[in-house]
Scaffold this motif. Structure first.
Motif, PDB file in Angstrom:
ATOM      1  N   GLN A 166      20.312  15.922   2.380  1.00 31.80           N
ATOM      2  CA  GLN A 166      18.927  16.163   1.995  1.00 31.80           C
ATOM      3  C   GLN A 166      18.356  17.366   2.739  1.00 31.80           C
ATOM      4  OE1 GLN A 166      16.823  14.497  -0.112  1.00 31.80           O
ATOM      5  NE2 GLN A 166      17.975  12.666  -0.646  1.00 31.80           N
ATOM      6  N   LEU A 167      18.735  17.520   4.002  1.00 32.17           N
ATOM      7  CA  LEU A 167      18.273  18.658   4.795  1.00 32.17           C
ATOM      8  C   LEU A 167      18.773  19.972   4.198  1.00 32.17           C
ATOM      9  CD1 LEU A 167      16.949  19.958   7.253  1.00 32.17           C
ATOM     10  CD2 LEU A 167      18.998  19.378   8.586  1.00 32.17           C
ATOM     11  N   ILE A 168      20.052  20.029   3.848  1.00 36.11           N
ATOM     12  CA  ILE A 168      20.612  21.234   3.225  1.00 36.11           C
ATOM     13  C   ILE A 168      19.892  21.534   1.915  1.00 36.11           C
ATOM     14  CG2 ILE A 168      22.683  22.230   2.156  1.00 36.11           C
ATOM     15  CD1 ILE A 168      24.331  20.553   4.165  1.00 36.11           C
ATOM     16  N   PHE A 190      29.413  14.807  17.379  1.00 39.27           N
ATOM     17  CA  PHE A 190      28.519  14.298  16.343  1.00 39.27           C
ATOM     18  C   PHE A 190      29.002  14.682  14.943  1.00 39.27           C
ATOM     19  CE2 PHE A 190      24.290  14.384  14.057  1.00 39.27           C
ATOM     20  CZ  PHE A 190      24.079  13.019  14.097  1.00 39.27           C
ATOM     21  N   SER A 191      30.278  14.951  14.809  1.00 40.30           N
ATOM     22  CA  SER A 191      30.806  15.305  13.491  1.00 40.30           C
ATOM     23  C   SER A 191      32.308  15.068  13.444  1.00 40.30           C
ATOM     24  CB  SER A 191      30.520  16.770  13.167  1.00 40.30           C
ATOM     25  OG  SER A 191      31.035  17.104  11.895  1.00 40.30           O
ATOM     26  N   LYS A 221      24.997   9.698   8.082  1.00 37.96           N
ATOM     27  CA  LYS A 221      24.723  11.085   8.455  1.00 37.96           C
ATOM     28  C   LYS A 221      24.705  12.011   7.236  1.00 37.96           C
ATOM     29  CE  LYS A 221      26.249  15.062  11.071  1.00 37.96           C
ATOM     30  NZ  LYS A 221      27.376  15.719  11.754  1.00 37.96           N
ATOM     31  N   PRO A 222      25.652  11.890   6.288  1.00 37.08           N
ATOM     32  CA  PRO A 222      25.603  12.772   5.115  1.00 37.08           C
ATOM     33  C   PRO A 222      24.321  12.642   4.298  1.00 37.08           C
ATOM     34  CG  PRO A 222      27.783  11.811   5.306  1.00 37.08           C
ATOM     35  CD  PRO A 222      26.912  11.126   6.325  1.00 37.08           C
ATOM     36  N   GLN A 223      23.707  11.441   4.270  1.00 35.72           N
ATOM     37  CA  GLN A 223      22.444  11.284   3.565  1.00 35.72           C
ATOM     38  C   GLN A 223      21.367  12.175   4.175  1.00 35.72           C
ATOM     39  OE1 GLN A 223      20.825   9.862   1.051  1.00 35.72           O
ATOM     40  NE2 GLN A 223      22.626   8.963   0.094  1.00 35.72           N
ATOM     41  N   ILE A 224      21.293  12.181   5.496  1.00 38.73           N
ATOM     42  CA  ILE A 224      20.279  12.988   6.190  1.00 38.73           C
ATOM     43  C   ILE A 224      20.601  14.465   6.059  1.00 38.73           C
ATOM     44  CG2 ILE A 224      19.146  13.431   8.402  1.00 38.73           C
ATOM     45  CD1 ILE A 224      20.026  10.595   9.268  1.00 38.73           C
ATOM     46  N   GLU A 240      14.357  16.919  12.356  1.00 40.52           N
ATOM     47  CA  GLU A 240      14.006  16.072  13.488  1.00 40.52           C
ATOM     48  C   GLU A 240      14.719  14.722  13.407  1.00 40.52           C
ATOM     49  OE1 GLU A 240      12.426  14.738  17.008  1.00 40.52           O
ATOM     50  OE2 GLU A 240      12.508  16.782  16.173  1.00 40.52           O
ATOM     51  N   LEU A 241      14.830  14.172  12.197  1.00 42.99           N
ATOM     52  CA  LEU A 241      15.531  12.902  12.012  1.00 42.99           C
ATOM     53  C   LEU A 241      17.001  13.041  12.403  1.00 42.99           C
ATOM     54  CD1 LEU A 241      15.600   9.982  11.012  1.00 42.99           C
ATOM     55  CD2 LEU A 241      15.973  10.856   8.693  1.00 42.99           C
ATOM     56  N   LEU A 242      17.612  14.148  12.029  1.00 41.90           N
ATOM     57  CA  LEU A 242      19.016  14.389  12.386  1.00 41.90           C
ATOM     58  C   LEU A 242      19.153  14.521  13.899  1.00 41.90           C
ATOM     59  CD1 LEU A 242      21.816  14.853  11.039  1.00 41.90           C
ATOM     60  CD2 LEU A 242      21.363  17.298  11.208  1.00 41.90           C
ATOM     61  N   HIS A 243      18.197  15.193  14.529  1.00 40.69           N
ATOM     62  CA  HIS A 243      18.233  15.384  15.985  1.00 40.69           C
ATOM     63  C   HIS A 243      18.116  14.054  16.730  1.00 40.69           C
ATOM     64  CE1 HIS A 243      17.525  17.115  19.928  1.00 40.69           C
ATOM     65  NE2 HIS A 243      16.409  16.408  20.027  1.00 40.69           N
ATOM     66  N   THR A 244      17.159  13.218  16.317  1.00 37.77           N
ATOM     67  CA  THR A 244      16.972  11.932  16.991  1.00 37.77           C
ATOM     68  C   THR A 244      18.159  11.000  16.732  1.00 37.77           C
ATOM     69  OG1 THR A 244      15.677  11.118  15.102  1.00 37.77           O
ATOM     70  CG2 THR A 244      14.463  12.071  16.949  1.00 37.77           C
ATOM     71  N   THR A 245      18.754  11.105  15.552  1.00 36.85           N
ATOM     72  CA  THR A 245      19.938  10.298  15.239  1.00 36.85           C
ATOM     73  C   THR A 245      21.106  10.722  16.121  1.00 36.85           C
ATOM     74  OG1 THR A 245      19.200  10.079  12.944  1.00 36.85           O
ATOM     75  CG2 THR A 245      21.499   9.558  13.412  1.00 36.85           C
TER      76      THR A 245
END
Length: 280
Positions: free
Chosen positions: A72-74, A156-157, A66-69, A38-43
């Motif tokens: 951690q998600l991965i 976004f990448s 972005k890599p921090q989020i 969700e944090l990645l989506h809102t970002t």
């Protein structure tokens, strides 16, 4: 745009909250996966709507934030997948299972993470090609990139932000697997320093060491506060050859102590002051 330190702080606060409210790593990994997704989506929504003030801000976002989020998600998603298919809780089958997971991680590193030119660049801490690697629309297909470059969201990448995230996740997953494979003596797996470190071991309680680890983590004095509590804990387990188990729940039990909640740190302060006074 939130700063890197702000993002790290948010994730750390959420990790602590989730660890207090869950009793199993599976639940913790699942909840963190949902939160980070969700944090990645809102970002992403913010970036697409607001954009960046300048190129410097864009580079910082795709190189650091972005890599921090995503990293951690991965990591948490992988932990959830591994924990939910683990066949048993202990024994040879348990050991064999996590060894196979480690081999898969090494193979994935070779195939998808260790792109020689970029990996050396990132590991050396260089910044001279940041404009090429961390701004959108600069992908050089002549570099022979992995095919998932065609599946990424180019708004976004930059492709290489995903590489950084995978490097970060790989390190976290590696540390997690090592502690699963050999929790009693992680040093035998990771360190090959010979006789010189055999006389270094922890002689106080495990809770005392956990208190020290959390103090260093909370102060952000290791790697500028950019690494998580699990990785810091692994380092201490390796150094002192001591398994610490579920540090999150040990820590939260400390918070409910009668009297001083920082008894070990209080003892350290007093000991240091007494030592200083000897020289007067």
């Amino acid at each position: 745009m939130k700063s890197l330190n702000s993002i790290i702080s948010e994730i750390r606060i959420k990790e602590d909250k989730v660890s207090r409210e869950t009793s199993h790593l599976i639940d913790e990994a699942y909840q963190m996966t949902l939160y980070l997704k969700e944090l990645l989506h809102t970002t992403r929504e913010y970036v697409l709507k607001e954009g960046f003030k300048n190129e410097t801000e864009e580079i910082e976002f795709f190189r650091d934030i972005k890599p921090q989020i995503l990293g951690q998600l991965i990591y948490y998603n992988k932990v959830f997948k591994i924990e939910t298919v683990c066949p048993v809780k202990e024994g040879k089958m348990y050991q064999k299972f996590f060894m196979s997971q480690l081999q898969e991680l090494k193979q994935e590193f070779k195939e998808h993470i260790c792109v020689p030119h970029f990996y050396r660049y990132y590991r050396s801490g260089r910044s001279d090609r940041d404009q090429e690697y961390f701004t959108r629309g600069k992908i050089n297909y002549r570099d022979g990139l992995n095919s998932y470059v065609f599946e990424i969201d180019h708004q976004f990448s930059t492709y290489y932000d995903s590489k950084v995230a995978r490097i970060m996740a790989n390190e976290l997953i590696y540390a997690y697997l090592i502690t699963k494979i050999n929790p009693e003596e992680p040093s035998s797996t990771l360190l090959h320093s010979g006789e010189s470190t055999k006389d270094i071991f922890w002689t106080d309680s495990k809770n005392a060491l956990i208190e020290l680890i959390y103090a260093l983590y909370a102060a952000g004095v290791i790697s500028h506060g950019k690494i998580g509590i699990r990785k810091i804990t692994l380092v201490f387990q390796i150094l002192f050859r001591i398994p610490l188990g579920d540090i999150h729940h040990s820590f939260h039990r400390m918070k409910d102590r009668a009297g001083s909640r920082t008894s070990f740190l209080d003892h350290l302060k007093l000991s240091l002051e007494q030592y200083m006074d000897k020289g007067l």
